[in-house]
Each structure stands twice: as structure tokens, then as C-alpha cells.
Design an enzyme around this catalytic site. Structure first.
Site, PDB file in Angstrom:
ATOM      1  N   THR A  84      51.574  38.144  34.899  1.00 47.00           N
ATOM      2  CA  THR A  84      50.272  38.788  35.080  1.00 47.00           C
ATOM      3  C   THR A  84      50.337  39.855  36.163  1.00 47.00           C
ATOM      4  O   THR A  84      49.813  40.965  35.997  1.00 47.00           O
ATOM      5  CB  THR A  84      49.187  37.761  35.485  1.00 47.00           C
ATOM      6  OG1 THR A  84      48.949  36.879  34.395  1.00 47.00           O
ATOM      7  CG2 THR A  84      47.879  38.452  35.832  1.00 47.00           C
ATOM      8  N   HIS A 200      46.183  30.403  28.700  1.00 43.99           N
ATOM      9  CA  HIS A 200      47.395  30.393  29.535  1.00 43.99           C
ATOM     10  C   HIS A 200      48.193  29.128  29.247  1.00 43.99           C
ATOM     11  O   HIS A 200      47.625  28.054  29.090  1.00 43.99           O
ATOM     12  CB  HIS A 200      46.998  30.440  31.018  1.00 43.99           C
ATOM     13  CG  HIS A 200      48.148  30.663  31.955  1.00 43.99           C
ATOM     14  ND1 HIS A 200      49.141  29.729  32.163  1.00 43.99           N
ATOM     15  CD2 HIS A 200      48.462  31.728  32.732  1.00 43.99           C
ATOM     16  CE1 HIS A 200      50.015  30.217  33.019  1.00 43.99           C
ATOM     17  NE2 HIS A 200      49.637  31.426  33.382  1.00 43.99           N
TER      18      HIS A 200
HETATM   19  C1  GP9 Z   1      46.658  33.220  37.804  1.00 44.05           C
HETATM   20  C2  GP9 Z   1      46.823  33.948  36.514  1.00 44.05           C
HETATM   21  C3  GP9 Z   1      48.081  33.580  35.779  1.00 44.05           C
HETATM   22  O1  GP9 Z   1      45.651  33.644  38.644  1.00 44.05           O
HETATM   23  O2  GP9 Z   1      46.537  35.288  36.579  1.00 44.05           O
HETATM   24  O3  GP9 Z   1      49.174  34.380  35.998  1.00 44.05           O
HETATM   25  P1  GP9 Z   1      50.516  34.265  35.120  1.00 44.05           P
HETATM   26  O4  GP9 Z   1      51.028  32.850  35.232  1.00 44.05           O
HETATM   27  O5  GP9 Z   1      50.180  34.603  33.695  1.00 44.05           O
HETATM   28  O6  GP9 Z   1      51.434  35.261  35.713  1.00 44.05           O
HETATM   29 MN    MN Z   2      49.433  36.208  32.568  1.00 43.69          MN
END
Ligand code: GP9
Ligand code: MN
Length: 426
Positions: A84, A200
Site C-alpha cells: 500500500t 485485505h
Molecule cells: C494498513 C493498510 C494495509 O493501514 O493500508 O497495507 P498493506 O498491507 O496492503 O500494505
Molecule cells: Mn494494500
């Protein structure tokens, strides 16, 4: 030092693509609502599970011309270990993430010339990130200051009671609901970035939120991926309705993107069952497509645009829509609407995709057949350009070279101490 930054500047100025004159400045001083679809891959668009569309709302944005969206179906994520955080970095700066680790964490104190700061200085924008997780995750609360992000509405601004939370944080439906008054509270024009979370890994979902049956591959996280993607799709529809009700829909640029893959290569077996074909290295590279969709007020949607592009191209595209020439800034991407847009897409490991072929670890594949092909002189040259481009981006981050760069005469370096985040801090 400054001679290193000149080398980078020469490269990016040379790669630059002139704006499309029909679109230059059309979105000047419009609110921008940027929506991050967590772990969302393009194969979900129009995918049917048990004979049902998984994401009917997103599909309608792609196909219903009256909604005036343009969907880039050959858009790729370019993230690495920063996931992300890499996507955020690339989209707001048009530079690559690092080969290892996350620049958000290790380069959080660097100097940046990011989109929120530029929009503020050029057109008086305020900016905000909205996200239902703690502000320290991915070191956001440090690096956002360097980007010039005015407000960071993290979990301290949301109702985080137990029934509203799953997996990493706030569920997408309450997240979008509670984001409306936060957006309404912002001085306009604003640049807002809403980062979703429910879709996620490992794709956990409460029974009452699941409106499609899981897939049946026997790989539990993959099977649930479709359920959390459906939930995300529904939350988006709810958000669009609420934006309309708040009077924030029609006159805003609305931009939607997927940050990175959701199903890793460890799940190839399940993916083969779902897609009915072998997941070769070539196929896996093609699966790194994520959606990019944009609605620009007063501009007719193009439907599906097949231009090959990646996350690196978003910032120059937006700058040109705002009427700000991207050439003044150091950016590795080019305007996706420009006829000179550079249509090779670089992955962080040096692999790359072009409209005709894909280069993976020194082997080339014909995109139309997936078969291996011989390297030509032209391919070799492009491979060298790709290597060089990544090297320059790394130099920029490791040397913190933007310290030495003045993009325009009126540019004011961002002062991190001007920013403070968290409900208690304000
Ligand atoms: C956590 C979220 C996840 O705040 O943005 O991030 P990722 O695990 O997808 O890098
Ligand atoms: Mn992500």
C-alpha cells in the site's frame, strides 16, 4: 549532490509527454476524490462467480457510458515490499518505491515535491488522507508531512467499536459513511484520498456482510476474496450515493485505483481453478493489472481506454488535468491522455510490459500468444532504459536529491513542522 539531480532531471524532462490540449486544465480547482481499492485486481472486473457478477457497481462504471468514467484496462500496479505504501508513494510523487523495504518507512524524512504540496502552492488546494487504521502504520504520520498533506483523518476520527472493525481496522461501509462529514468539513478545493481496508488478506468478513457465496477452490483466503471484493463494491455504491446527496459528486474529479495484487503466486493452484488456465510466469505478469478509473467533470467518459500504463503515470496525468505542466517537476511517469504517453510499464524488479510483449527475467513473451520470443535490438535497448530509469529513481531516494531541486521559481520547500495529525493534536 546537485549534479546527480541534474542527471535525473535530464532523464525525466526527456521522457516527458506533452499534455493533450483538449484536456489540459479542464479540472482546474475542482475537488479531487481519490479512492484506493485495497488489494483489488482487474480480473475481478466483469468476473462471474456462481453465475453472478462479483462487483456489479464497479462494472457499471466501466460499461455505463452515462456515468462518464474512463477505465484503463491495461493499467498495472508497480509496487514491491512496501505494498500500500509503495502505491501511495508512486501515485503522489511519480517516483518508484525501493527495491527492498518501504520508502515510506526508511525515507520518511526525505524531501518530496508531492502532488498535495504542488496543488496547494499552485491552486490553493487543501488535502486530506482518510483511513480507518492507526496513523503510525507504514509511518504515514511522518511522511505525509513531507508530502504536505494538511489533514490525516486516521482511526482516531472514526467510531472504532468492535462491530465496526474487522482484520486491520474499520470496515469499508462505516468508513465511507463517516468520511462524508469529514469531507464536508474541508475547505475547497480539496484533494482527498480515501484508503479502504476490508478487502485485505486474509479477506475476513462477518457473516452479515457477505452477500455472495465464497468460491470453492478450497483455498480459504482466495475463496473469501470474492466476498470482501463484493463488500467493497457495495460500500463504493453507498459512498457514491452519499456523495451525490452531499452535493460533492457532480463537480468533483473521482479517481479509483487498485493498489496491488490481492492473490499472490502462492495461490496459483486456486487461481488456475478460477480462471480455467495455467498460471505461467507470463500469465502472472498479466494478472498484475489493477483498475484505474477516472471521471472528470464536464468531460465525456471514454469507456474503456486500452493504453498501457501504470501507477507512475497518475501524477503527471492529474497535473495536466489541473492545468499544471508536469515538465517542471521530476516525474518518471507520463500523462496517460497524451498522444506521446510512454506505454512501457516497469515493474520494480526490472521486468516490464509493453503493448506487444512482456519481459520477465531476461525472457521475452509475445503478449498475443504468451509464447517466448527472441530478443531484438529494440527490446535490448528498452531493457537498458528500464534498468537506468529504476537506477535514477533509487538515486533520487537514497541521495535525498530533491533537496537540491527547485521545480519552479515560486516553489516553497515543504516544512514538516507545519503539520500535525491525530484528533488530539488539533
Ligand atoms: C494498513 C493498510 C494495509 O493501514 O493500508 O497495507 P498493506 O498491507 O496492503 O500494505
Ligand atoms: Mn494494500
Amino acid at each position: 549532490d546537485s549534479s546527480d539531480v541534474t542527471e535525473v532531471e535530464n532523464y525525466t524532462k526527456n521522457k516527458y509527454a506533452e499534455p493533450n490540449s483538449k484536456l489540459f486544465g479542464v479540472a482546474k480547482e475542482k475537488n479531487i476524490i481519490k479512492i484506493h481499492l485495497e488489494s483489488f485486481q482487474s480480473f475481478l472486473i466483469d468476473y462471474k462467480l456462481h453465475g453472478e457478477e462479483v462487483t456489479p457497481f464497479l462494472n457499471s462504471l466501466v460499461h455505463d457510458q452515462s456515468k462518464n468514467f474512463t477505465y484503463f484496462d491495461n493499467f498495472f500496479h508497480q509496487t514491491e515490499q512496501g505494498k500500500t505504501a509503495d502505491a501511495e508513494l508512486i501515485l503522489d510523487n511519480s517516483i518508484y518505491g525501493l527495491p527492498q523495504g518501504a520508502a515510506f518507512v526508511t525515507k520518511g524524512k526525505n524531501t518530496y515535491q508531492a502532488l498535495p504540496a504542488i496543488l496547494d502552492q499552485q491552486q490553493g488546494y487543501t488535502s486530506a488522507v482518510l483511513h480507518g487504521d492507526k496513523r503510525s502504520f507504514w509511518n504515514r504520520d511522518e511522511i505525509y508531512k513531507q508530502f504536505g498533506i494538511d489533514k490525516f483523518f486516521d482511526s482516531s476520527y472514526y467510531d472504532m467499536s468492535e462491530d465496526q472493525v474487522i482484520n486491520y481496522g474499520l470496515k469499508d461501509k462505516p468508513f465511507f459513511k463517516e468520511s462524508i462529514p469529514l469531507l464536508e468539513s474541508m475547505e475547497q478545493p480539496f484533494y482527498s484520498h480515501l484508503i479502504t481496508l476490508t478487502n485485505h488478506h486474509p479477506y475476513l468478513i462477518d457473516e452479515e456482510d457477505a452477500t455472495i457465496e465464497p468460491a470453492e477452490t478450497g483455498d480459504p483466503s482466495v475463496d473469501r476474496y470474492f466476498q470482501t471484493a463484493r463488500y467493497l463494491d457495495e460500500s463504493l455504491e453507498q459512498f457514491f450515493n452519499d456523495l451525490k446527496e452531499a452535493g460533492l459528486y457532480d463537480d468533483s474529479v473521482i479517481m479509483i485505483y487498485g493498489d496491488h495484487y490481492g492473490i499472490s503466486e502462492n495461490h496459483n493452484n486456486a487461481m488456475e481453478q478460477l480462471l480455467g488456465e495455467e498460471i505461467t510466469p507470463f500469465k502472472n505478469a498479466q494478472l498484475q493489472r489493477v483498475p484505474f478509473m477516472i471521471k472528470i467533470p464536464g468531460v465525456e467518459g471514454q469507456g474503456i481506454n486500452h493504453e498501457y500504463s501504470g501507477e507512475i503515470d497518475v501524477m503527471p496525468t492529474l497535473l495536466h488535468l489541473m492545468g499544471i505542466d508536469a515538465q517542471n517537476y521530476i516525474q518518471f511517469g507520463t500523462d496517460m491522455f497524451s498522444k506521446d504517453h510512454k506505454d512501457f510499464v516497469i515493474f520494480r524488479n526490472g521486468d516490464f510490459v509493453t503493448p506487444k510483449y512482456t519481459s520477465l527475467g531476461g525472457t521475452y513473451y509475445d503478449n498475443s500468444t504468451g509464447e517466448e520470443i527472441e530478443e531484438t535490438e529494440q527490446m535490448k535497448e528498452l531493457k537498458e532504459t528500464v534498468r537506468h530509469e529504476l537506477e535514477l529513481s533509487d538515486k533520487l531516494l537514497f541521495g535525498d536529491l530533491l533537496r537540491f531541486y527547485t521545480p519552479t521559481d515560486d516553489w516553497k520547500p515543504v516544512d514538516a513542522s507545519d503539520y500535525m495529525y491525530g484528533k488530539d493534536a488539533t
